[in-house]
Each structure stands twice: as structure tokens, then as C-alpha cells.
Motif scaffolding. Sequence first.
Motif, PDB file in Angstrom:
ATOM      1  N   VAL A  10     -20.942  -8.631 -33.097  1.00  0.00           N
ATOM      2  CA  VAL A  10     -20.155  -9.329 -34.119  1.00  0.00           C
ATOM      3  C   VAL A  10     -19.505 -10.543 -33.473  1.00  0.00           C
ATOM      4  O   VAL A  10     -18.727 -10.413 -32.528  1.00  0.00           O
ATOM      5  CB  VAL A  10     -19.068  -8.401 -34.719  1.00  0.00           C
ATOM      6  N   VAL A  11     -19.825 -11.738 -33.967  1.00  0.00           N
ATOM      7  CA  VAL A  11     -19.241 -12.971 -33.450  1.00  0.00           C
ATOM      8  C   VAL A  11     -18.416 -13.591 -34.573  1.00  0.00           C
ATOM      9  O   VAL A  11     -18.946 -14.204 -35.489  1.00  0.00           O
ATOM     10  CB  VAL A  11     -20.316 -13.945 -32.940  1.00  0.00           C
ATOM     11  N   LEU A  67     -23.235 -13.223 -37.116  1.00  0.00           N
ATOM     12  CA  LEU A  67     -22.661 -14.455 -36.599  1.00  0.00           C
ATOM     13  C   LEU A  67     -21.926 -15.245 -37.674  1.00  0.00           C
ATOM     14  O   LEU A  67     -22.507 -15.588 -38.711  1.00  0.00           O
ATOM     15  CB  LEU A  67     -23.771 -15.343 -36.019  1.00  0.00           C
ATOM     16  N   ASP A  68     -20.648 -15.545 -37.412  1.00  0.00           N
ATOM     17  CA  ASP A  68     -19.930 -16.488 -38.257  1.00  0.00           C
ATOM     18  C   ASP A  68     -20.532 -17.871 -38.027  1.00  0.00           C
ATOM     19  O   ASP A  68     -20.798 -18.265 -36.887  1.00  0.00           O
ATOM     20  CB  ASP A  68     -18.442 -16.491 -37.890  1.00  0.00           C
ATOM     21  N   VAL A  69     -20.777 -18.604 -39.099  1.00  0.00           N
ATOM     22  CA  VAL A  69     -21.399 -19.917 -38.956  1.00  0.00           C
ATOM     23  C   VAL A  69     -20.460 -20.910 -38.271  1.00  0.00           C
ATOM     24  O   VAL A  69     -20.877 -21.726 -37.451  1.00  0.00           O
ATOM     25  CB  VAL A  69     -21.849 -20.448 -40.333  1.00  0.00           C
ATOM     26  N   MET A  70     -19.153 -20.841 -38.602  1.00  0.00           N
ATOM     27  CA  MET A  70     -18.192 -21.793 -38.054  1.00  0.00           C
ATOM     28  C   MET A  70     -17.348 -21.108 -36.985  1.00  0.00           C
ATOM     29  O   MET A  70     -16.515 -20.253 -37.282  1.00  0.00           O
ATOM     30  CB  MET A  70     -17.306 -22.354 -39.166  1.00  0.00           C
ATOM     31  N   LEU A  71     -17.572 -21.488 -35.724  1.00  0.00           N
ATOM     32  CA  LEU A  71     -16.854 -20.904 -34.597  1.00  0.00           C
ATOM     33  C   LEU A  71     -16.044 -21.997 -33.890  1.00  0.00           C
ATOM     34  O   LEU A  71     -16.397 -23.178 -33.970  1.00  0.00           O
ATOM     35  CB  LEU A  71     -17.837 -20.252 -33.627  1.00  0.00           C
ATOM     36  N   PRO A  72     -14.971 -21.630 -33.199  1.00  0.00           N
ATOM     37  CA  PRO A  72     -14.092 -22.645 -32.619  1.00  0.00           C
ATOM     38  C   PRO A  72     -14.753 -23.522 -31.559  1.00  0.00           C
ATOM     39  O   PRO A  72     -14.330 -24.661 -31.351  1.00  0.00           O
ATOM     40  CB  PRO A  72     -12.940 -21.824 -32.014  1.00  0.00           C
ATOM     41  N   ASP A  73     -15.793 -23.028 -30.896  1.00  0.00           N
ATOM     42  CA  ASP A  73     -16.418 -23.819 -29.836  1.00  0.00           C
ATOM     43  C   ASP A  73     -17.895 -24.097 -30.107  1.00  0.00           C
ATOM     44  O   ASP A  73     -18.658 -24.399 -29.190  1.00  0.00           O
ATOM     45  CB  ASP A  73     -16.265 -23.124 -28.486  1.00  0.00           C
ATOM     46  N   GLY A  74     -18.298 -24.005 -31.380  1.00  0.00           N
ATOM     47  CA  GLY A  74     -19.692 -24.313 -31.684  1.00  0.00           C
ATOM     48  C   GLY A  74     -20.128 -23.796 -33.041  1.00  0.00           C
ATOM     49  O   GLY A  74     -19.330 -23.264 -33.819  1.00  0.00           O
ATOM     50  N   LEU A  95     -22.617 -14.960 -41.354  1.00  0.00           N
ATOM     51  CA  LEU A  95     -21.457 -14.937 -42.241  1.00  0.00           C
ATOM     52  C   LEU A  95     -21.043 -16.375 -42.511  1.00  0.00           C
ATOM     53  O   LEU A  95     -20.872 -17.159 -41.570  1.00  0.00           O
ATOM     54  CB  LEU A  95     -20.287 -14.206 -41.574  1.00  0.00           C
ATOM     55  N   THR A  96     -20.890 -16.738 -43.762  1.00  0.00           N
ATOM     56  CA  THR A  96     -20.511 -18.102 -44.082  1.00  0.00           C
ATOM     57  C   THR A  96     -19.537 -18.137 -45.244  1.00  0.00           C
ATOM     58  O   THR A  96     -19.643 -17.343 -46.185  1.00  0.00           O
ATOM     59  CB  THR A  96     -21.737 -18.966 -44.405  1.00  0.00           C
ATOM     60  N   ALA A  97     -18.563 -19.042 -45.175  1.00  0.00           N
ATOM     61  CA  ALA A  97     -17.616 -19.214 -46.271  1.00  0.00           C
ATOM     62  C   ALA A  97     -18.167 -20.169 -47.317  1.00  0.00           C
ATOM     63  O   ALA A  97     -17.549 -20.376 -48.362  1.00  0.00           O
ATOM     64  CB  ALA A  97     -16.285 -19.745 -45.730  1.00  0.00           C
ATOM     65  N   ARG A  98     -19.311 -20.765 -47.032  1.00  0.00           N
ATOM     66  CA  ARG A  98     -19.905 -21.742 -47.931  1.00  0.00           C
ATOM     67  C   ARG A  98     -21.122 -21.152 -48.612  1.00  0.00           C
ATOM     68  O   ARG A  98     -21.954 -20.520 -47.965  1.00  0.00           O
ATOM     69  CB  ARG A  98     -20.311 -22.996 -47.147  1.00  0.00           C
ATOM     70  N   ASP A  99     -21.217 -21.357 -49.932  1.00  0.00           N
ATOM     71  CA  ASP A  99     -22.369 -20.827 -50.660  1.00  0.00           C
ATOM     72  C   ASP A  99     -23.218 -21.924 -51.271  1.00  0.00           C
ATOM     73  O   ASP A  99     -24.003 -21.684 -52.177  1.00  0.00           O
ATOM     74  CB  ASP A  99     -21.914 -19.840 -51.738  1.00  0.00           C
ATOM     75  N   ALA A 100     -23.068 -23.174 -50.771  1.00  0.00           N
ATOM     76  CA  ALA A 100     -23.907 -24.259 -51.249  1.00  0.00           C
ATOM     77  C   ALA A 100     -25.352 -23.998 -50.847  1.00  0.00           C
ATOM     78  O   ALA A 100     -25.605 -23.429 -49.780  1.00  0.00           O
ATOM     79  CB  ALA A 100     -23.428 -25.595 -50.666  1.00  0.00           C
ATOM     80  N   PRO A 101     -26.323 -24.392 -51.679  1.00  0.00           N
ATOM     81  CA  PRO A 101     -27.736 -24.130 -51.352  1.00  0.00           C
ATOM     82  C   PRO A 101     -28.140 -24.629 -49.972  1.00  0.00           C
ATOM     83  O   PRO A 101     -28.887 -23.953 -49.257  1.00  0.00           O
ATOM     84  CB  PRO A 101     -28.484 -24.878 -52.460  1.00  0.00           C
ATOM     85  N   ASP A 112     -32.303 -13.717 -40.691  1.00  0.00           N
ATOM     86  CA  ASP A 112     -32.895 -12.665 -41.514  1.00  0.00           C
ATOM     87  C   ASP A 112     -32.101 -12.372 -42.780  1.00  0.00           C
ATOM     88  O   ASP A 112     -32.615 -11.774 -43.704  1.00  0.00           O
ATOM     89  CB  ASP A 112     -33.028 -11.382 -40.686  1.00  0.00           C
ATOM     90  N   ASP A 113     -30.835 -12.783 -42.821  1.00  0.00           N
ATOM     91  CA  ASP A 113     -30.023 -12.595 -44.018  1.00  0.00           C
ATOM     92  C   ASP A 113     -28.742 -13.393 -43.838  1.00  0.00           C
ATOM     93  O   ASP A 113     -28.434 -13.871 -42.742  1.00  0.00           O
ATOM     94  CB  ASP A 113     -29.693 -11.115 -44.249  1.00  0.00           C
ATOM     95  N   TYR A 114     -28.014 -13.570 -44.921  1.00  0.00           N
ATOM     96  CA  TYR A 114     -26.711 -14.226 -44.872  1.00  0.00           C
ATOM     97  C   TYR A 114     -25.770 -13.497 -45.820  1.00  0.00           C
ATOM     98  O   TYR A 114     -26.199 -12.870 -46.795  1.00  0.00           O
ATOM     99  CB  TYR A 114     -26.814 -15.708 -45.260  1.00  0.00           C
ATOM    100  N   ILE A 115     -24.479 -13.559 -45.516  1.00  0.00           N
ATOM    101  CA  ILE A 115     -23.448 -12.926 -46.340  1.00  0.00           C
ATOM    102  C   ILE A 115     -22.326 -13.937 -46.506  1.00  0.00           C
ATOM    103  O   ILE A 115     -21.854 -14.527 -45.527  1.00  0.00           O
ATOM    104  CB  ILE A 115     -22.908 -11.645 -45.671  1.00  0.00           C
ATOM    105  N   THR A 116     -21.893 -14.161 -47.748  1.00  0.00           N
ATOM    106  CA  THR A 116     -20.833 -15.131 -47.987  1.00  0.00           C
ATOM    107  C   THR A 116     -19.465 -14.448 -47.982  1.00  0.00           C
ATOM    108  O   THR A 116     -19.323 -13.287 -48.367  1.00  0.00           O
ATOM    109  CB  THR A 116     -21.030 -15.847 -49.330  1.00  0.00           C
ATOM    110  N   LYS A 117     -18.468 -15.196 -47.497  1.00  0.00           N
ATOM    111  CA  LYS A 117     -17.077 -14.740 -47.514  1.00  0.00           C
ATOM    112  C   LYS A 117     -16.430 -15.214 -48.811  1.00  0.00           C
ATOM    113  O   LYS A 117     -16.724 -16.306 -49.284  1.00  0.00           O
ATOM    114  CB  LYS A 117     -16.316 -15.318 -46.331  1.00  0.00           C
ATOM    115  N   PRO A 118     -15.498 -14.421 -49.354  1.00  0.00           N
ATOM    116  CA  PRO A 118     -15.113 -13.067 -48.929  1.00  0.00           C
ATOM    117  C   PRO A 118     -16.226 -12.077 -49.255  1.00  0.00           C
ATOM    118  O   PRO A 118     -16.999 -12.285 -50.179  1.00  0.00           O
ATOM    119  CB  PRO A 118     -13.859 -12.780 -49.760  1.00  0.00           C
ATOM    120  N   PHE A 119     -16.299 -11.000 -48.481  1.00  0.00           N
ATOM    121  CA  PHE A 119     -17.398 -10.064 -48.646  1.00  0.00           C
ATOM    122  C   PHE A 119     -16.867  -8.651 -48.873  1.00  0.00           C
ATOM    123  O   PHE A 119     -15.732  -8.331 -48.557  1.00  0.00           O
ATOM    124  CB  PHE A 119     -18.309 -10.069 -47.417  1.00  0.00           C
TER     125      PHE A 119
END
Length: 241
Positions: A10-11, A67-74, A95-101, A112-119
Motif C-alpha cells: 500500500v503506497v 498505489l495512490d496516484v498523487m504522492l509527495p515525491d512523485g 487509487l485516485t481522487a480524480r475520475d476524469a476520463p 490492472d484496475d483503479y479505484i476512485t476516492k472516496p472509496f
Amino acid sequence: MTTAPGTVLVVEDEPSIADVLAIALRFHHFEVMIAGTVREALSLAGRTLPHARTGSRGGTPIDVALLDVMLPDGDGRALGRELRAQRPDLALVFLTARDAPAEIVGALGFGDDYITKPFDIDVVVARITAVLRRTRPADVLPQRPPLRYGDLELDETTYSVHRAGRTVELTPTEYALLRFLVRNGGRIVPKEQLLRHVWQYEHTPPESTVVETYISYLRRKLDALGPPVITTRRGVGYGLA
């Protein structure tokens, strides 16, 4: 003693979210490693990758990286590419807070998959379980005859794909989708059936475009080696020409 169904890296840089994910996954008997940055994730992965079944490194093997898409160092997607380069069969869920196409397509481009926040935490566990079910081969696989359709050949022992004798590099989910189409021959497979059998969705997510996205990936890779092979029945589903 219950055997762990897999190990999840989990990142996630938000400690409260990482803790909730770890608690839920451990409750369902997963082994969990936690990192808050790209640097920490690479350090953890460095002790387990490349593929642990080769015995090349010690430590607990990682089966899937969440993996969170937005991390503090990358960027989590760049991290996923680096992890996948070290271990091609590693499953990746973003894991992403953005659901834009564009964000979703970017995450699915090699994951292999994505999950939007909040989840919903139960959905996270279910999606990780489904990804592992379709991407992780058994430790000991019986020799199976290749699946063939036209000039396509799928080796279910090595999880390799060839078209007209040339290797096609597919992600685990792309492989699972193509395998299901090949097993159904020239039949048109409804989108709902693909979601159920490839993505393990019991109910079709509202306005889900995951099938269309992965079909486009397959077409791009397969059509580079020959005539178009995937057909579309608009409003119904997909099949092989």
C-alpha cells in the motif's frame, strides 16, 4: 493456520487512509506493507523484487501494489511503471481522487484496475481479490495445450501471447480479456459478461468504460501485427473476427 491470499504493498501518503486500508486487508488475511512515498515504496520493493518465486531475493513477495496516484515525491503511475519493469507480472491497482476520463485511461494504460476516492473499503478488498484471482498463476501449473484462434496463440502455462509467431506484450488484465474472447471463439460476448468474468464485477458499475478502454489497448497491440481481429457489435459486446 490461514494462508495469506497475497501480499499487498500500500503506497498512500495520508496515514489515516493507509491505516484503514491496512486494517481491512489484514482482517481479510492479506499480508500488508505500507509506504508513504515513492522512495519508501522502492526501498520495500527492492527487498522483494524481482519475482520472488525465482528465489533471487529474500523477503515476502509482493503480489499487488495499491498505489495512490498523487504522492509527495512523485507520481504513482511512474512508480507503477518502475515496479512493473522490475517484475512484469506484478498486479497494479491505482487509487485516485480524480475520475476524469483522461485520469482513468492513464491509470488503466498499464495497470490492472483503479479505484476512485472516496472509496468503500469493502470494494477495495473485493477489487484487489479479483485482480489477484485473474493475474496470479498458481505456484505449480500443469502443462496446458495452447489456446489458438486464427493466427493468435495463447500459452496458459507461461501466460505468453503470439500473433503470427510474433510475441505480443500484454498486461495481466489484457491477457485475461483476450483469453476470454479466444475461449468464446467467434461469438459476440456481451459487455456485462466480460465485466463479470474478467473483472469479477457482480453488478455493472454505472457508465463503466473499462471494457472499451481495454479493448482499445488490445486492438492497438494486436492490429500492429496483422489485420483487425477484434469486432464490435454496437450496444452488445465484442468478439473475434
